[in-house]
Design an enzyme around this catalytic site. Structure first.
Site, short mmCIF file in Angstrom:
data_model
loop_
_atom_site.label_atom_id
_atom_site.label_comp_id
_atom_site.label_asym_id
_atom_site.label_seq_id
_atom_site.Cartn_x
_atom_site.Cartn_y
_atom_site.Cartn_z
CE1 TYR A 95 -14.12 13.88 -4.57
CE2 TYR A 95 -15.20 12.40 -3.02
CZ TYR A 95 -14.08 12.79 -3.73
OH TYR A 95 -12.91 12.10 -3.59
CD GLU A 137 -12.16 8.99 -2.95
OE1 GLU A 137 -13.19 9.44 -2.39
OE2 GLU A 137 -11.30 9.73 -3.46
CB THR A 276 7.95 3.89 9.47
OG1 THR A 276 7.59 4.97 8.60
CG2 THR A 276 8.36 4.46 10.82
#
Ligand SMILES: Cc1cc2nc3c(=O)[nH]c(=O)nc-3n(C[C@H](O)[C@H](O)[C@H](O)COP(=O)(O)OP(=O)(O)OC[C@H]3O[C@@H](n4cnc5c(N)ncnc54)[C@H](O)[C@@H]3O)c2cc1C
Ligand code: HEM
Length: 396
Positions: A95, A137, A276
């Site tokens: 970042y 995250e 898929t």
């Protein structure tokens, strides 16, 4: 917490951002890859060549500037991007690099408007956004690492089997080299994969949707060979150079597109290799909620390019609640529920759970917009419609 002054200063730059358009993110990526070429090991350069990633980042930055005082409206976008970032194993230190190039891009493109005040405001605002991603995250990495069968970063998997599903799509079943269990996933999610095809200077990372229901020991992905003026790097590498017994680096399952309510009527709509994630949703629902009404709608060129035909027919035989329909663009229909031409929902509207179902769409964006518009015309609400883009996200 950003000050009212910072927020006002960032907002005052919106007209500048909008008039510059994707020139900003174009410049940003060129600058970043020139000065930090190691990031070419992470980014998909084809999505740079076609401009889709520049557009995705530009849209995210302008959406942030516009909603900087009301970030709640961005929560879905943040979740989608954070999930995608984890499949590349993006780290907090990345970042700083991105932030530096973004600020320098603004300085280089708009030297007059980029006053010290604007620089200060954008530096703070970028830092606040980066922290939102870094925190989410970080949580996702922790959850995935700590769950049974989970891991952090890359893990080595052996190709247990390689099976053609149609003329263009081949399935790969992957089993961890360490022989330990694998973490589960929500049907619809994808894996990250990192390979270095022959003659490539950099590693290449891609996502592939899991195409079977979860089990605790293996994963299956199904990959279309992408051919064009320039052949797709990773899909052709997997088709041509990866064999049973070979070892691949895999990143854990991620993604915000997944089956929401297995007990509610479910409509799975796909085109081409977009089937898929639908196969995973179909297999999982038939297995654990066989009473759920499911409609499986698929469009493709012709029977040669039609993947999983036999498997869907088998499931249809043993599952009274499952109904499958096929549209071939270039083939005359030979049996019930097979049509030729473009997928058209109006003639079968009475059979679809328009008011109560969840509709999942995956395929080229033109196809998905076409289907979404048909669904909206039939009275389906936006909130019932979920879709996945096999590349940088774009709104339909
Ligand atoms: C969430 C998600 C799930 C996905 N699931 C699946 C899945 O289940 N199955 C599947 O097959 N794919 C899936 N994909 C797509 C997959 O990740 C890859 O994007 C795809 O396999 C193409 O990768 P590639 O390396 O072969 O092609 P790339 O090298 O990335 O090229 C992409 C396309 O651009 C063209 N191209 C490349 N460079 C140029 C150039 N310079 N000029 C002009 N054209 C160019 C290529 O011909 C190709 O068609 C998914 C993607 C996402 C984001
Ligand atoms: C605040 C900063 C950031 C923002 C706003 C941002 C935004 C985005 C957006 C909108 C996408 C597209 C997601 C999608 O497909 O839906 C994306 C993808 C991606 N981002 Fe970020 N990102 C940021 C930081 C980073 C950093 C620090 C890295 C690592 C260097 C990174 C690497 C990537 C990669 C590799 C992709 C996928 C690109 C592709 O598929 O071609 N991002 N990001």
């Amino acid at each position: 917490m950003l000050s009212a002054h910072t927020i006002a200063t960032v907002k005052s730059t919106i007209p500048l951002l909008e008039s510059a358009g994707v020139a900003i993110t174009d410049h940003f990526y060129q600058r970043m890859f020139r000065l930090n070429p190691e990031l070419k090991n992470i980014f998909n350069m084809a999505n740079q060549a076609n401009g889709r990633q520049q557009f995705a980042l530009f849209s995210a930055i302008t959406a942030y500037a516009k909603n900087i005082d009301n970030l709640g409206v961005l929560s879905e976008v943040v979740e989608r991007v954070a999930q995608k970032h984890t499949s590349f194993f993006i780290q907090p230190e990345h970042y700083d690099i991105v932030g530096h190039h973004l600020i320098e891009t603004l300085r280089e493109l708009a030297p007059d408007a980029f006053t010290p005040e604007v620089e200060q405001a954008w530096t703070e605002a970028y830092g606040a956004l980066a922290n939102i991603f870094i925190n989410r995250e970080g949580d996702l990495y922790k959850q995935t690492e700590q769950a049974p069968g989970g891991w952090l970063g890359q893990r080595k998997f052996t190709v247990l089997s390689k099976t053609p599903e149609s003329s263009l799509v081949t399935s790969f079943v992957l089993s961890p080299v360490d022989g330990k269990p694998v973490i589960g996933y929500k049907p619809g999610q994808y894996l990250g994969i990192k390979v270095q095809p022959k003659h490539c200077e950099y590693a290449e990372m891609r996502q592939y949707s899991l195409s079977d229901k979860p089990n605790s020991s293996t994963y299956r992905i199904s990959v279309k060979r992408e051919q064009g003026e320039v052949n797709g790097l990773v899909s052709n590498h997997l088709h041509d150079s990866v064999e049973e017994g070979d070892v691949l680096d895999i990143l854990p399952p991620a993604g915000d597109f997944f089956l929401q309510h297995q007990h509610l009527p479910t409509v799975l709509i796909s085109a081409g290799v977009g089937l898929t994630p639908m196969m995973s949703m179909l297999e999982a629902t038939v297995d654990s909620h066989p009473q759920t009404p499911i409609h499986f709608l698929h469009a493709c060129e012709n029977p040669e390019q039609h993947s999983f035909t036999q498997r869907v027919a088998e499931l249809e035989k043993i599952t009274p609640e499952l109904n499958a329909y096929t549209w071939y663009a270039n083939h005359a229909p030979e049996q019930d529920n097979v049509f030729s031409g473009l997928m058209s929902l109006a003639p079968m509207a009475q059979q679809l759970p328009l008011g109560s179902g969840n509709f999942y769409i995956c395929g080229p964006t033109g196809f998905m917009s076409f289907i979404k518009n048909q669904l909206l015309d039939l009275g389906v609400k936006d909130a019932q419609i979920h879709y996945e883009v096999f590349g940088p996200h774009s709104d339909l």
